[in-house]
Enzyme design. Structure first.
Site, PDB file in Angstrom:
ATOM      1  N   ARG A 117       0.875  -1.184   0.000  1.00  0.00           N
ATOM      2  CA  ARG A 117       0.000   0.000   0.000  1.00  0.00           C
ATOM      3  C   ARG A 117       0.905   1.225   0.000  1.00  0.00           C
ATOM      4  NH1 ARG A 117      -1.574   0.752   5.541  1.00  0.00           N
ATOM      5  NH2 ARG A 117      -0.210   2.532   5.440  1.00  0.00           N
ATOM      6  N   HIS A 137      -2.776   4.422   5.070  1.00  0.00           N
ATOM      7  CA  HIS A 137      -3.909   3.509   5.286  1.00  0.00           C
ATOM      8  C   HIS A 137      -5.194   4.213   4.874  1.00  0.00           C
ATOM      9  CE1 HIS A 137      -6.909   0.975   7.053  1.00  0.00           C
ATOM     10  NE2 HIS A 137      -7.365   2.020   7.703  1.00  0.00           N
ATOM     11  N   TYR A 141       5.474   5.309  10.676  1.00  0.00           N
ATOM     12  CA  TYR A 141       5.651   3.861  10.863  1.00  0.00           C
ATOM     13  C   TYR A 141       6.336   3.143   9.701  1.00  0.00           C
ATOM     14  CZ  TYR A 141       1.130   3.726   8.337  1.00  0.00           C
ATOM     15  OH  TYR A 141       0.124   3.898   7.430  1.00  0.00           O
TER      16      TYR A 141
HETATM   17  C1  TPP Z   1     -13.882  -5.313  12.942  1.00  0.00           C
HETATM   18  C2  TPP Z   1     -13.009  -4.100  12.803  1.00  0.00           C
HETATM   19  N1  TPP Z   1     -12.059  -3.848  13.719  1.00  0.00           N
HETATM   20  C3  TPP Z   1     -11.262  -2.766  13.588  1.00  0.00           C
HETATM   21  C4  TPP Z   1     -11.430  -1.914  12.533  1.00  0.00           C
HETATM   22  C5  TPP Z   1     -10.534  -0.703  12.403  1.00  0.00           C
HETATM   23  N2  TPP Z   1      -9.661  -0.887  11.243  1.00  0.00           N
HETATM   24  C6  TPP Z   1      -9.944  -0.300  10.081  1.00  0.00           C
HETATM   25  S1  TPP Z   1      -8.872  -0.725   8.912  1.00  0.00           S
HETATM   26  C7  TPP Z   1      -7.960  -1.662   9.949  1.00  0.00           C
HETATM   27  C8  TPP Z   1      -6.727  -2.366   9.465  1.00  0.00           C
HETATM   28  C9  TPP Z   1      -7.026  -3.291   8.347  1.00  0.00           C
HETATM   29  O1  TPP Z   1      -5.848  -3.742   7.768  1.00  0.00           O
HETATM   30  P1  TPP Z   1      -5.850  -4.846   6.658  1.00  0.00           P
HETATM   31  O2  TPP Z   1      -6.822  -5.911   6.991  1.00  0.00           O
HETATM   32  O3  TPP Z   1      -4.443  -5.263   6.453  1.00  0.00           O
HETATM   33  O4  TPP Z   1      -6.421  -4.117   5.361  1.00  0.00           O
HETATM   34  P2  TPP Z   1      -5.889  -2.832   4.590  1.00  0.00           P
HETATM   35  O5  TPP Z   1      -6.481  -1.645   5.291  1.00  0.00           O
HETATM   36  O6  TPP Z   1      -4.410  -2.836   4.653  1.00  0.00           O
HETATM   37  O7  TPP Z   1      -6.414  -2.952   3.212  1.00  0.00           O
HETATM   38  C10 TPP Z   1      -8.524  -1.655  11.209  1.00  0.00           C
HETATM   39  C11 TPP Z   1      -7.984  -2.370  12.373  1.00  0.00           C
HETATM   40  C12 TPP Z   1     -12.447  -2.211  11.600  1.00  0.00           C
HETATM   41  N3  TPP Z   1     -12.673  -1.453  10.520  1.00  0.00           N
HETATM   42  N4  TPP Z   1     -13.204  -3.316  11.739  1.00  0.00           N
END
Ligand code: TPP
Length: 370
Positions: A265, A269, A278
């Protein structure tokens, strides 16, 4: 004693190979097991999809920076993982996206404006018809896509339909209970599901090394009784070839596959965080050199498939798409309030109708007071 004791499943014996068909310089690597059997028109369509996705994505990021969107979750760098995988689906197959799914949405002919209304806060969950596009609403709670795709796949199987469900999520999602439940259930049912984990190295600020002690994310499929495979997520041909095999298995009744697409990415984020806190510039530079569109462009040029005319036509289309997004989003007003009630039940309950009436009265009262 070398190697694990008898009877022990050991992480050191897990294959960590990543399937790659295109080298970073665009040279095709012959592969006896994975083949991207694509015609010239398909290759050009894949190129077009990646370029349009990048343009829509960067326009969205710019709009957020200019205060027109509340937030946005860029996909910069992940175009190949999304386009290559989705291209392996049939039109009738369903996609269950996360919040980073703009490239696949465009491929399913969803107007990016409809996606961006969600990020502007002028959206009540019903801007496109999921059935028409076979594209579910963007789901923000992470890993829920695993449950949705598993449920859809099981239902398709019960119906005797040959439809495949693609569930999309990130590396961070693999630590959620929903990931486990979705994959476990899909495995038990031999459901026609492809689970696409876009391992973009970070879950917000958490690096994948802190996400799991397992040697790969793909290996987690074994615990659910189906195959897992790692693919170079910046190589669109490899993503397509690996997904095609997974889709074939699913459609033929052989159950799910977990694909781990290794990518990066390149943006934040979401536009709400500061990546410099980070991750390093070196890491970014390393991945910029592996840009998925540049790699595929080199391949198409080496093979004399991509002409200047086609490139210019796609560029013009991308420009038009940007202009369309900007024209529709800048200053867009909130959606009509009654839509809040329209996408919950096919037949609204008495209570819901009453709440709708109360809101209507409240708003009418405010208008009178002004
Ligand atoms: C159930 C839940 N817990 C926490 C969050 C907060 N949150 C949003 S994005 C994220 C990280 C997700 O990372 P990843 O699965 O690697 O996907 P990416 O964003 O890198 O595409 C978190 C913890 C959420 N959206 N849903």
């Amino acid at each position: 004693m070398s190697g694990p004791r008898r009877g022990v499943v050991d992480p050191s014996s897990v294959p960590t190979e990543t399937i790659e068909l295109l080298k970073p310089d665009g040279t095709l690597v012959p592969d006896a097991e994975y083949e991207a059997d694509l015609k010239k028109d398909d290759l050009l369509e894949i190129y077009r999809s990646m370029v349009l996705a990048r343009r829509a994505d960067s326009e969205a990021t710019n709009l957020q920076r200019q205060g027109e969107l509340g937030v946005y979750t860029p996909l910069l760098g992940q175009e190949a993982a999304q386009v290559g995988t989705a291209y392996a689906l049939d039109e009738g197959d369903w996609i269950f996206p996360s919040y980073r799914g703009m490239a696949m949405a465009l491929m399913r002919k969803i107007d990016p404006v409809d996606i961006l209304h969600m990020f502007r806060g002028t959206w009540h969950g019903g801007m496109w018809d999921p059935k028409e596009h076979r594209f579910a609403l963007l789901s923000v709670p992470i890993a829920t896509q695993c449950l949705h795709a598993a449920g859809f796949g099981i239902a398709a199987k019960l119906d005797g339909a040959k439809t495949v469900a693609l569930g999309c999520f990130g590396d961070g999602a693999t630590s959620e209970g929903d990931f486990h439940e979705g994959l476990n259930f899909a495995g038990v049912w031999h459901a026609p599901v492809v689970f696409l984990c876009q391992n973009n190295q970070y879950a917000i600020s958490v690096p994948v090394a802190k996400q799991t002690a397992a040697p790969t994310l793909a290996v987690r499929a074994l615990g659910y009784g189906f195959p897992g495979v790692r693919v170079d997520g910046n190589d669109v041909l490899a993503c397509y070839a690996v997904a095609k095999e997974a889709v074939r298995r699913a459609r033929e009744g052989n159950g799910p596959t977990l694909i781990e697409a290794i990518t990066f990415r390149r943006g934040p984020h979401s536009t709400a965080d500061d990546v410099t806190r980070y991750r390093s510039d070196e890491e970014l530079k390393h991945w910029e050199a592996l840009d998925p569109i540049a790699r595929f462009t080199k391949y198409l040029e080496n093979e004399e498939i991509l002409t200047d005319e086609f490139k210019e036509a796609v560029e013009a289309e991308a420009k038009e798409l940007s202009a369309h997004i900007r024209a529709e989003i800048v200053g867009a007003a909130p959606r009509p309030s009654h839509e809040l009630f329209e996408f919950v039940y096919s037949e609204p309950s008495e209570i819901l109708r009453r709440e709708e009436w109360l809101l209507h009265e409240e708003l009418a009262g405010r208008e009178d007071a002004e």
